[in-house]
Design an enzyme around this catalytic site. Structure first.
Site, mmCIF file in Angstrom:
data_model
loop_
_atom_site.group_PDB
_atom_site.id
_atom_site.type_symbol
_atom_site.label_atom_id
_atom_site.label_comp_id
_atom_site.label_asym_id
_atom_site.label_seq_id
_atom_site.Cartn_x
_atom_site.Cartn_y
_atom_site.Cartn_z
ATOM 1 N N THR A 1 73.728 65.083 55.977
ATOM 2 C CA THR A 1 74.018 64.079 56.996
ATOM 3 C C THR A 1 73.886 62.700 56.344
ATOM 4 O OG1 THR A 1 71.723 63.938 57.777
ATOM 5 C CG2 THR A 1 73.135 65.604 58.821
ATOM 6 N N VAL B 1 71.353 61.904 43.042
ATOM 7 C CA VAL B 1 71.570 60.930 41.958
ATOM 8 C C VAL B 1 72.753 61.399 41.111
ATOM 9 C CG1 VAL B 1 70.562 59.800 39.939
ATOM 10 C CG2 VAL B 1 69.095 60.403 41.868
ATOM 11 N N LYS C 1 67.970 55.625 44.589
ATOM 12 C CA LYS C 1 68.155 56.479 43.404
ATOM 13 C C LYS C 1 67.140 56.110 42.316
ATOM 14 C CE LYS C 1 73.018 57.325 44.412
ATOM 15 N NZ LYS C 1 74.373 56.760 44.356
ATOM 16 N N GLY D 1 81.850 61.111 45.181
ATOM 17 C CA GLY D 1 83.044 61.917 45.466
ATOM 18 C C GLY D 1 82.642 63.179 46.200
HETATM 19 N N1 HSE Z 1 77.967 56.005 48.015
HETATM 20 C C1 HSE Z 1 77.461 56.586 46.822
HETATM 21 C C2 HSE Z 1 78.153 55.959 45.624
HETATM 22 C C3 HSE Z 1 77.688 58.055 46.847
HETATM 23 O O1 HSE Z 1 79.138 55.242 45.826
HETATM 24 O O2 HSE Z 1 77.711 56.168 44.511
HETATM 25 C C4 HSE Z 1 76.823 58.817 45.907
HETATM 26 O O3 HSE Z 1 75.461 58.652 46.181
#
Ligand code: HSE
Length: 354
Positions: free
Chosen positions: A99, A155, A227, A325
């Site tokens: 989610t 990550v 992250k 992605g």
């Molecule tokens: N929105 C994040 C990004 C997706 O663009 O890296 C992966 O965590």
């Protein structure tokens, strides 16, 4: 043949891509990996929920466009997501939580993860909120309940950076790291360089499935902040709070800044970093940096991410690959399931020997 029954919590891009992998490659994966996957429940804020303990036929669901899926019209369907009931009560082996990420308190994903663990189910999640904010407590909860909590996709999507750090760096001391950890912002910076406006570049990243539901977290750096917290826990063994990771995003950079830097041989990148100080404490931050061309992160383009790990015996190790992605992140979930299967097989073999 071993089979794992899955409950998919959230049926946006990532879990839908996992369902596609299972529908299209399930037999080949079964032959290669030695286990089968069956989806028994799907819940989604918009589409409702569907429970079929004898297995959901995925192909017809996947034939419906994402915005038009209404699970309530199917036998076993409901308009209500019924997350709590599905996670706690519907028999399954693994709860796959995908989610939206809430960087403030990790909810409601945090509850989904706790309910699953307390119900004795393994959990795979791509959700950064619960892991970054409550990782140690969740790990302890999972150990207490004898299940695994896996989160490779939090990550660098499917690029196996957490697994590599955990399993391949024995005997090395990691002293710090720096990385491009957000695909959306990296894509946007590249598109600004080629002349797009900021808003158009963000919209493009959204349409390509890189951006969060609310792209503010991508462009303001909060996604990278989470992250960095996860990586600090995994590779430096340090628990950081959001307050420990000062965060500046890329929204103040103009196309002009980016193009001027490029003309001078520099590339603006949003860099998340942490390093251990001589006194053992860790300093971390997220900020845009104009990198010279020879820096290992300078050439990392588009949604690709890269992480430089600084180590005592090997110096800098750079890991690179997709950072965002739908399919790439769904692969992270598959890799987590493979890890759960490997751990279970090892435990069964060990029990057999004992
Ligand atoms: N929105 C994040 C990004 C997706 O663009 O890296 C992966 O965590």
């Amino acid at each position: 043949m071993t089979r794992y029954d899955l409950s998919l919590i959230g049926f946006g891009g990532v879990n839908r891509a996992l369902a596609e992998l299972i529908a299209e490659r399930g037999d080949a994966l079964e032959a290669e990996l030695g286990f089968a996957l069956r989806v028994v429940a799907i819940t989604d804020l918009r589409a409702g929920s569907l429970v079929r303990t004898d297995g959901i036929d995925l192909a017809p669901l996947l034939a419906v466009a994402p915005g038009e899926l209404d699970l309530s019209v199917l036998p076993g369907g409901s308009r209500d997501p019924r997350n709590e009931w599905v996670v706690k009560e519907v028999p399954s082996d693994i709860v796959v939580e995908a989610t939206f990420t809430n960087p403030e308190d990790g909810q409601p994903a945090l509850s989904h993860v706790c309910w699953a663990i307390e119900a004795g189910k393994h959990v795979c999640t791509t959700n950064k909120g619960p892991v970054a904010l409550h990782g140690p407590a969740l790990r302890e909860l999972a150990e207490r309940h004898g299940v695994r909590l896996a989160f490779e996709g939090t990550v660098m999507s499917g690029t196996p950076v957490l697994r590599t750090a955990r399993e391949m760096l024995g005997g090395l001391a990691v002293t710090g790291f720096e990385g491009i950890l957000n695909g959306t912002s990296n894509h946007v910076l590249g598109r600004l360089e080629s002349g797009l406006t900021f808003a158009d570049a963000v919209a493009e990243a959204q349409s390509l499935g890189y951006a969060e539901a609310d792209p503010t977290a991508d462009v303001e750096g909060y996604d990278v902040q989470l992250k960095v917290m996860i990586l600090a826990g995994e590779v430096l063994g340090t628990r950081l709070t959001r307050a420990d990771v000062p965060c500046t995003g890329i929204s103040s950079l103009t196309p002009e800044d980016v193009r001027r830097a490029a003309a001078e041989g520099l590339r603006w990148k949003l860099v998340g970093s942490a390093r251990r100080r001589p006194d053992g404490t860790v300093e971390a931050k997220v900020a845009p940096v104009a990198l010279p061309a020879e820096h290992p992160l300078a050439g990392v383009a588009g949604p690709t991410n890269a992480l430089v790990l600084h180590t005592d015996l090997l110096g800098a190790i750079t890991l690179g690959g997709p950072g965002a992605g739908r399919t790439e992140t769904a692969y992270a979930l598959l890799s987590d399931i493979i890890g759960i299967h490997a751990a279970r097989s090892a435990a069964l073999t060990g029990a057999g020997r004992g």
